[in-house]
Each structure stands twice: as structure tokens, then as C-alpha cells.
Enzyme design. Structure first.
Site, short mmCIF file in Angstrom:
data_model
loop_
_atom_site.label_atom_id
_atom_site.label_comp_id
_atom_site.label_asym_id
_atom_site.label_seq_id
_atom_site.Cartn_x
_atom_site.Cartn_y
_atom_site.Cartn_z
N ARG A 1 0.85 -1.19 0.00
CA ARG A 1 0.00 0.00 0.00
C ARG A 1 0.89 1.25 0.00
O ARG A 1 1.99 1.24 0.51
CB ARG A 1 -0.90 0.04 1.24
CG ARG A 1 -2.08 -0.92 1.16
CD ARG A 1 -2.98 -0.79 2.38
NE ARG A 1 -2.31 -1.24 3.57
CZ ARG A 1 -1.73 -0.45 4.48
NH1 ARG A 1 -1.79 0.87 4.34
NH2 ARG A 1 -1.13 -0.96 5.53
N TYR B 1 -1.62 -3.61 -6.74
CA TYR B 1 -1.34 -4.35 -5.52
C TYR B 1 -2.47 -4.28 -4.48
O TYR B 1 -3.00 -3.21 -4.18
CB TYR B 1 -0.06 -3.84 -4.86
CG TYR B 1 0.35 -4.77 -3.76
CD1 TYR B 1 1.05 -5.94 -4.05
CD2 TYR B 1 -0.07 -4.56 -2.46
CE1 TYR B 1 1.35 -6.84 -3.06
CE2 TYR B 1 0.23 -5.47 -1.46
CZ TYR B 1 0.94 -6.60 -1.77
OH TYR B 1 1.23 -7.51 -0.79
N LYS C 1 -9.54 -2.39 1.83
CA LYS C 1 -9.28 -1.24 2.69
C LYS C 1 -10.04 0.01 2.23
O LYS C 1 -10.52 0.79 3.05
CB LYS C 1 -7.77 -0.96 2.75
CG LYS C 1 -6.96 -2.11 3.37
CD LYS C 1 -7.48 -2.46 4.72
CE LYS C 1 -6.94 -3.68 5.43
NZ LYS C 1 -5.61 -4.09 5.39
N HIS D 1 -10.31 -2.31 11.67
CA HIS D 1 -9.24 -3.16 11.15
C HIS D 1 -8.99 -4.27 12.18
O HIS D 1 -7.99 -4.27 12.89
CB HIS D 1 -7.99 -2.29 10.97
CG HIS D 1 -6.87 -2.93 10.21
ND1 HIS D 1 -5.56 -2.52 10.31
CD2 HIS D 1 -6.85 -3.95 9.33
CE1 HIS D 1 -4.79 -3.25 9.53
NE2 HIS D 1 -5.54 -4.14 8.92
N SER E 1 -1.14 -3.43 10.38
CA SER E 1 -0.78 -4.33 9.29
C SER E 1 0.48 -5.13 9.64
O SER E 1 1.44 -4.57 10.16
CB SER E 1 -0.53 -3.52 8.03
OG SER E 1 -1.69 -2.78 7.72
N CYS F 1 0.95 -7.33 11.94
CA CYS F 1 1.22 -7.45 13.38
C CYS F 1 0.47 -8.61 14.02
O CYS F 1 0.34 -8.66 15.25
CB CYS F 1 0.91 -6.15 14.09
SG CYS F 1 2.09 -4.85 13.68
N ASP G 1 -9.15 -9.65 9.17
CA ASP G 1 -8.60 -8.33 8.84
C ASP G 1 -9.58 -7.18 9.08
O ASP G 1 -9.18 -6.12 9.52
CB ASP G 1 -8.13 -8.31 7.38
CG ASP G 1 -7.20 -7.15 7.07
OD1 ASP G 1 -6.21 -6.96 7.80
OD2 ASP G 1 -7.47 -6.42 6.10
N ARG H 1 2.14 -12.17 -0.34
CA ARG H 1 0.82 -12.50 0.21
C ARG H 1 0.22 -13.72 -0.46
O ARG H 1 0.59 -14.09 -1.57
CB ARG H 1 -0.13 -11.31 -0.01
CG ARG H 1 0.33 -10.01 0.64
CD ARG H 1 -0.49 -9.68 1.84
NE ARG H 1 0.09 -8.58 2.63
CZ ARG H 1 -0.42 -8.17 3.79
NH1 ARG H 1 -1.50 -8.76 4.27
NH2 ARG H 1 0.14 -7.21 4.46
P1 GTP Z 1 -2.18 -7.59 7.58
O1 GTP Z 1 -2.72 -8.64 6.70
O2 GTP Z 1 -1.10 -6.78 6.96
O3 GTP Z 1 -3.23 -6.70 8.17
O4 GTP Z 1 -1.36 -8.35 8.77
P2 GTP Z 1 -1.82 -9.22 10.04
O5 GTP Z 1 -2.10 -8.30 11.20
O6 GTP Z 1 -2.88 -10.18 9.67
O7 GTP Z 1 -0.46 -9.98 10.42
P3 GTP Z 1 -0.08 -11.54 10.29
O8 GTP Z 1 -0.91 -12.42 11.18
O9 GTP Z 1 -0.05 -11.90 8.86
O10 GTP Z 1 1.39 -11.53 10.89
C1 GTP Z 1 2.42 -10.74 10.33
C2 GTP Z 1 3.77 -11.27 10.73
O11 GTP Z 1 3.90 -11.35 12.15
C3 GTP Z 1 4.01 -12.68 10.20
O12 GTP Z 1 5.33 -12.77 9.73
C4 GTP Z 1 3.82 -13.55 11.42
O13 GTP Z 1 4.56 -14.75 11.35
C5 GTP Z 1 4.25 -12.66 12.57
N1 GTP Z 1 3.50 -12.98 13.82
C6 GTP Z 1 2.17 -13.17 13.95
N2 GTP Z 1 1.83 -13.50 15.22
C7 GTP Z 1 2.97 -13.48 15.93
C8 GTP Z 1 3.29 -13.74 17.31
O14 GTP Z 1 2.43 -14.03 18.14
N3 GTP Z 1 4.61 -13.63 17.66
C9 GTP Z 1 5.58 -13.30 16.77
N4 GTP Z 1 6.83 -13.22 17.20
N5 GTP Z 1 5.33 -13.07 15.46
C10 GTP Z 1 4.04 -13.15 15.04
C1 SPV Z 2 -2.82 -4.41 5.39
O1 SPV Z 2 -1.86 -3.78 4.95
O2 SPV Z 2 -3.34 -4.14 6.49
C2 SPV Z 2 -3.35 -5.56 4.63
C3 SPV Z 2 -2.84 -5.77 3.27
O3 SPV Z 2 -4.21 -6.27 5.12
S1 SPV Z 2 -3.58 -4.70 2.11
O4 SPV Z 2 -4.74 -5.39 1.54
O5 SPV Z 2 -2.59 -4.45 1.06
O6 SPV Z 2 -4.02 -3.50 2.74
MN MN Z 3 -4.75 -5.52 7.25
#
Ligand code: GTP
Ligand code: SPV
Ligand code: MN
Length: 582
Positions: free
Chosen positions: A70, A198, A207, A227, A249, A251, A278, A367
């Protein structure tokens, strides 16, 4: 095909004339249509087939290397008054923005097909759902929207019944970062996106619609567009209770939404049910509780870090009918990324022979797109038109220091302060520097479609309408030790924290009161079965000096939003500061 809705036909005709598209195709969302688009993209190189033995019906898309996340600095909210967009958004005058975008869109689809993509955010039969139509010249967007939303004939039928829909116009254009804009007109319920193919820039249901436009709409209609993931936790007694959690994002939302309980919990009968990963739309119900629907129908999840140990549920759903964007591949054509604990990369995300000198094999923001129904922990409640009742709201961030593993807000008002003061290290999900702590209120910094101070007031007002509000918590899985390692094991073990959270909502678990919130007593967290006892002293420490500095910085942050910051929030902040001794 055209629509029974004259306003829709007129808009499509106008856009076709402006963009000089060669052909107009109305998407019905059928499998046959999907197949044709995939074949066409395999032919022109937009998609590559992955190993059909290990990954049937899985495809790889490589973005332009300058188009992998983004672009917050090129994202605008165009309200007629600049103040209404707030300091949290880039703003452009609507007339100026229309002139700019009309210039970019003029003739941009010459020689191309214009796809009309009707979609519904939320179950098609839910009064809480909202619809939109995305016009795009990208077949990649069409096949992704089919996985991410309820797309096609059913959505169109609902749009014709409602007569109301969000208008999204998208073209990949020349993919020139200097001719790239993601522009929102909340007052017109419309979105225009040019120059990127993207994720969040191009899949306009996500979003752009479900957060930026929806948050604006939600404010006038009395609900919240957030979110947040939505997860159901089933205890050994068979009761399922729901948590909604906002993390910025990359996290941890996708991971928390489908976590696998630690062995001891599994044996005792705990189960986890995934409703969303999400986005969450929260509506006050007639019974005074807060109800959540997931407006999406699929995941657009972060690939790196997804492994057998960390997220086996995600891996299980990624071996069929998935689209991968910017991952690497192995010698035998399987998808690969850092953190996948098997295989070796042969070709990197740009299509080059893998060479560690070029950096990671998969892009850090690579992704996967897959239907939520393929998730082993999929909850049928994701189709419930009423949504699921929420018992706890959790705010989280990625912070090496300060923020404890978990704490509870005293009440809704304090919870709104905790949410609005959230801070987190930036990630690869957006272009720009990674690892810088920034304020990201309610994980909505890039996504709130109006002035943050008005948004906080709206949160307070929604809370005042709830007779049984969810309790509000803050978590941090990312606290680091002096060697830079994560102190808390995270992933499946996070259920230990969720158990405490849910027990608190029933008034059952122990907590110590501190000026910044309620924290678990050292034995209130169940650590049974953990290989190593984590350093709880650090994870649950509240250092008054550090917090005084944090509060001063939060006050400064609030000041940047001026007069509109609600008095209740300022008072709440003053209360916490007084508790910390100034
Ligand atoms: P968006 O799709 O961007 O909104 O991200 P999200 O909030 O869904 O994050 P996601 O669950 O995909 O995790 C992002 C990164 O953080 C990945 O590389 C995970 O492996 C890592 N991660 C997720 N949960 C944990 C956790 O509890 N501990 C640690 N150390 N890393 C984590
Ligand atoms: C984020 O960035 O919080 C995502 C990926 O979930 S995107 O769809 O590119 O916004
Ligand atoms: Mn997101």
C-alpha cells in the site's frame, strides 16, 4: 449483460467512454468465468502455474517491483472540507481530485477489457452488509475479488434491490509510481485508484471500501468499521465466545484468527473458530451488546513467517485454489517464503535465480489469497447475517519495549484512550521505513476515512449505547529481550492470554491494578506445558517513569488533532497521568 439499475448502467457507460475500453465484461462470479480469466493470464504471463501435484489450482503473480505494498503517501480522502478528513489523512479538494483522476483515466483502457465487478461486503442476506461495484482493467483484481468478497450475480441482484452501491474505479495504468493515486470521495461513496495493481491499492472492496468509506458511513449510521480480526474461542464446556482484535498491518491478526491451541489446551477441549482476519464491522444490537460481521470472504495474508510451527492452519489451506503474490518458488515449482520451514528457494519473487545477495527470496510483504472457507478453523458463523456477539475488544501492536504482554482497560472510556494511544513499529505492509514506532490509533491510521478526533468521539458514543459493552484490552506479543529476541513465544501460545481475557470478562481471573490498566497477577496466566517459563517480570512490568514519558507523548499526539479531541478522552488521559504522579 447490463443491469436493471439504470444508475449503474449509466456509470459503466460513462467510464467506458472516458477510459475508451475496447470491451465491457460484467462479471458473474462463476467458476467458468474464473477459469477463462486464469487461462488468459497464464498465457500473457500475469500468472504462473505452481506445481499441480502439490498445489493444484494455485498460481503465482509477480507484481511490478515498484508496486508491492500500500502507498499511504499517495492515498487521499477528499471531503469537501479539509477539516473533515483530519490530520490523519492526505486531503485533496474533491473538484481538483476529480480533474486529476479524469486526466489519468482518460483513454487508459484503450485496447483493454473493462470488467464490471459487483460485490457484497458481508453475507448477501445480511442487513449489516454493504455493496459496491468495482470497475477494473485488471483480471488479477477480478480473480482476487472473487476470493475476497461475495462477487458476481448474487451481489448484483442485491445492488439492484438496494439501489445503492459504492462506486470503485480502478486501472493499473502504467504502474508508474509518479502516476499513482488512491483517492476516496466519502461524501459521494466513491473510490478511484490508478497506477497500482497491488492488494489494498487495487482490491477496492478491502481497505478502500470496507474501511475508509465504510468508517465514514458507519459514523453517520451509528456503527464501527474496524481493522480487526474476529475469532471464536470454545472452552472445554463447549461455550464459544468471540473476540475482535485490532493490530496494525503485519502485526498478527491472521495468525491470531486461526491459532492452534497448545497441546494441553487441545487435550482439554479448547477450540478456535475463525470468523475474520482483517476487517470487522461492529453494530450495537437490540440487546445492548456489540455484534460483529466479517465483510470479507477470503484472506489476503502475509506469507513470510507462515510455517508448520507458527501457523499450520494457514499452511493447510494454501495447497489448493490459492493465489500467491510475490513469493519465491522452489526447483519443482512450489511456493516458498522465509519462515516456511521446508524446501529451498530456487527463483526469487522477481523471477530471478535465487541469490541471497539480492535479499529475501520472497518479498517481505508477499501475500496469499484464499477463500476463508478453505481454513480448517472456519466458523460457519461467518455467514450469520446477524453477526456474532463480541465479549472482548483487543488492541495490539508491535513494540520492543514499554507495552506489557496484556492489560485491561478500566472501562469503555479508558479503553478508547488505550486504543487511540496505540503505537506500533511500522512493517513492510506499506511502503516506507520499517521498524519505526508510530502512533496507530485502533490500527486505523492508514484506514480511517475521517478526522481521528471525530472517530474517537464516535467510539465513545457507540459505547454509551451499549448496556453490555465488550471489555477492552491491550496486548503486545512483540516485547524483546536485551538480545533482540521475542520474550513471549507467541502464535498458538497466545491462547493463554486470550483465556485470561475471557476469564476477566466473566469476572473470574485475578488482576493487579496499575495507573495504566489492570494486569494479570503472576499466577493468573496459565503457563502449563510451556517448554520454558518466559520472563513474566519483564512482560508484565509497568515502569512509571517510562509511562510518564509515554503519556506526555500521547498528550502531544492528541494536541495535533486540535479542538475536536473529545473532552472525555483528555480527562481520561489526565486521570492516568495523575495516577502515575504527573
Ligand atoms: P495484515 O494482513 O497486513 O493486516 O497483517 P496481520 O495483522 O494479519 O499480520 P499476520 O498475522 O499476517 O502476521 C504478520 C507477521 O507477524 C508474520 O510474519 C507472522 O509470522 C508474525 N507474527 C504473527 N503473530 C505473531 C506472534 O504471536 N509472535 C511473533 N513473534 N510473530 C508473530
Ligand atoms: C494491510 O496492509 O493491512 C493488509 C494488506 O491487510 S492490504 O490489503 O494491502 O491493505
Ligand atoms: Mn490488514
Amino acid at each position: 449483460m447490463t443491469s436493471k439499475l439504470a444508475a449503474l448502467n449509466e456509470w459503466v457507460d460513462q467510464v467506458a467512454a472516458l477510459t475508451r475500453a475496447d470491451r465491457v465484461h460484467w462479471c458473474d462470479g462463476s467458476a467458468a468465468e474464473n477459469q477463462r480469466l486464469i487461462e488468459q493470464m497464464l498465457e500473457n504471463g500475469d500468472l504462473h502455474k505452481l506445481n499441480p501435484d502439490t498445489h493444484p489450482d494455485c498460481f503465482l503473480h509477480r507484481s511490478d517491483p515498484d508496486d508491492v505494498a500500500r502507498v499511504e503517501h499517495l492515498t487521499y480522502v477528499c471531503t469537501s472540507r479539509q477539516d473533515d478528513a483530519g490530520p490523519n489523512n492526505n486531503w485533496m479538494d474533491p473538484a481538483e481530485a476529480h480533474a486529476l483522476m479524469n486526466g489519468l483515466f482518460a483513454g487508459c483502457m484503450a485496447g483493454r477489457t473493462l470488467y464490471v465487478v459487483p460485490y457484497c461486503m458481508g453475507p448477501v442476506d445480511s442487513p449489516l452488509s454493504r455493496c459496491g461495484v468495482e470497475i477494473t482493467d485488471s483480471p488479477y483484481v477480478v480473480v482476487n475479488m472473487r476470493l475476497m468478497t461475495r462477487m458476481g450475480a448474487d451481489a448484483l441482484a442485491r445492488i439492484e434491490r438496494d439501489g445503492k452501491f459504492v462506486r470503485g474505479l480502478h486501472s493499473t495504468g502504467e504502474l508508474d509510481p509518479n502516476r499513482r493515486y488512491i483517492v476516496h470521495f466519502p461524501e459521494e461513496l466513491s473510490i478511484q485508484s490508478y497506477g497500482s495493481g497491488y492488494g489494498g491499492n487495487a482490491l477496492l472492496g478491502k481497505k478502500c471500501h470496507a474501511l475508509r468509506i465504510a468508517s465514514y458511513q458507519a459514523r453517520t449510521e451509528g456503527w464501527l468499521a474496524e481493522h480487526m480480526l474476529i475469532v471464536g474461542i470454545e472452552n472445554p464446556q463447549g461455550e464459544v465466545r468471540y473476540i475482535a482484535a485490532a493490530f496494525p498491518s503485519a502485526c498478527g491478526k491472521t495468525n491470531l484468527a486461526m491459532l492452534i491451541p497448545p497441546e494441553a489446551y487441545r487435550e482439554a477441549g479448547w477450540k478456535v473458530w475463525t470468523v475474520g482476519d482483517d476487517i470487522c464491522w461492529l453494530h450495537p444490537g437490540e440487546d445492548g451488546r456489540l455484534y460483529a460481521i466479517n465483510p470479507e470472504a477470503g484472506f489476503f495474508g502475509v506469507a513470510p513467517g507462515t510455517g508448520k510451527k507458527t501457523n499450520p492452519n494457514a499452511l493447510a489451506m494454501l495447497d489448493r485454489e490459492a493465489i500467491f503474490t510475490n513469493v519465491a518458488t522452489t526447483e519443482d515449482g512450489q511456493p516458498w517464503w522465509e519462515g516456511l520451514d521446508e524446501g529451498q528457494p530456487a527463483v526469487d519473487w522477481r523471477g530471478r535465480d535465487y541469490d541471497p545477495k539480492n535479499g529475501p527470496a520472497a518479498h517481505p510483504n508477499s501475500r496469499f489469497t484464499v477463500s476463508i472457507k478453505r481454513c480448517p478453523s472456519y466458523s460457519a458463523e461467518a455467514e450469520n447475517p446477524e453477526g456474532v456477539p463480541i465479549d472482548a475488544i483487543v488492541f495490539g501492536g508491535r513494540r520492543a519495549g514499554l507495552a506489557p504482554l496484556v492489560m485491561e482497560a478500566r472501562d469503555w472510556r479508558h479503553g478508547v484512550l488505550v486504543g487511540s494511544a496505540m503505537a506500533s513499529e511500522t512493517t513492510a505492509a506499506a511502503t516506507g521505513q520499517v521498524g519505526v514506532v508510530r502512533r496507530d490509533p485502533m490500527a486505523m491510521k492508514p484506514f480511517c476515512g475521517y478526522h481521528f478526533a471525530d472517530y474517537w468521539s464516535h467510539w465513545l458514543s457507540v459505547g454509551s449505547r451499549l448496556t453490555q459493552p465488550p471489555r477492552i484490552f491491550q496486548v503486545n506479543w512483540f516485547r524483546r529481550d536485551s538480545d533482540g529476541g521475542f520474550i513471549w513465544p507467541g502464535f498458538g501460545e497466545n491462547l493463554r492470554v486470550l483465556e485470561w481475557i475471557l476469564a476477566r470478562t466473566r469476572g473470574e481471573a485475578d488482576a493487579v491494578e496499575t495507573p495504566v490498566g489492570l494486569l494479570p497477577t503472576p499466577d493468573a496466566l496459565n503457563l502449563e506445558g510451556l517448554e520454558e517459563r518466559p520472563d513474566l517480570e519483564t512482560l508484565l512490568a509497568v515502569d512509571a517513569g517510562e509511562w510518564r514519558e509515554e503519556m506526555a507523548s500521547i498528550e502531544e499526539f492528541f494536541e495535533s488533532f486540535g479542538e475536536r479531541v473529545p473532552t472525555e478522552l483528555r480527562d481520561e488521559l489526565a486521570r492516568v497521568r495523575a495516577g502515575l504522579g504527573g
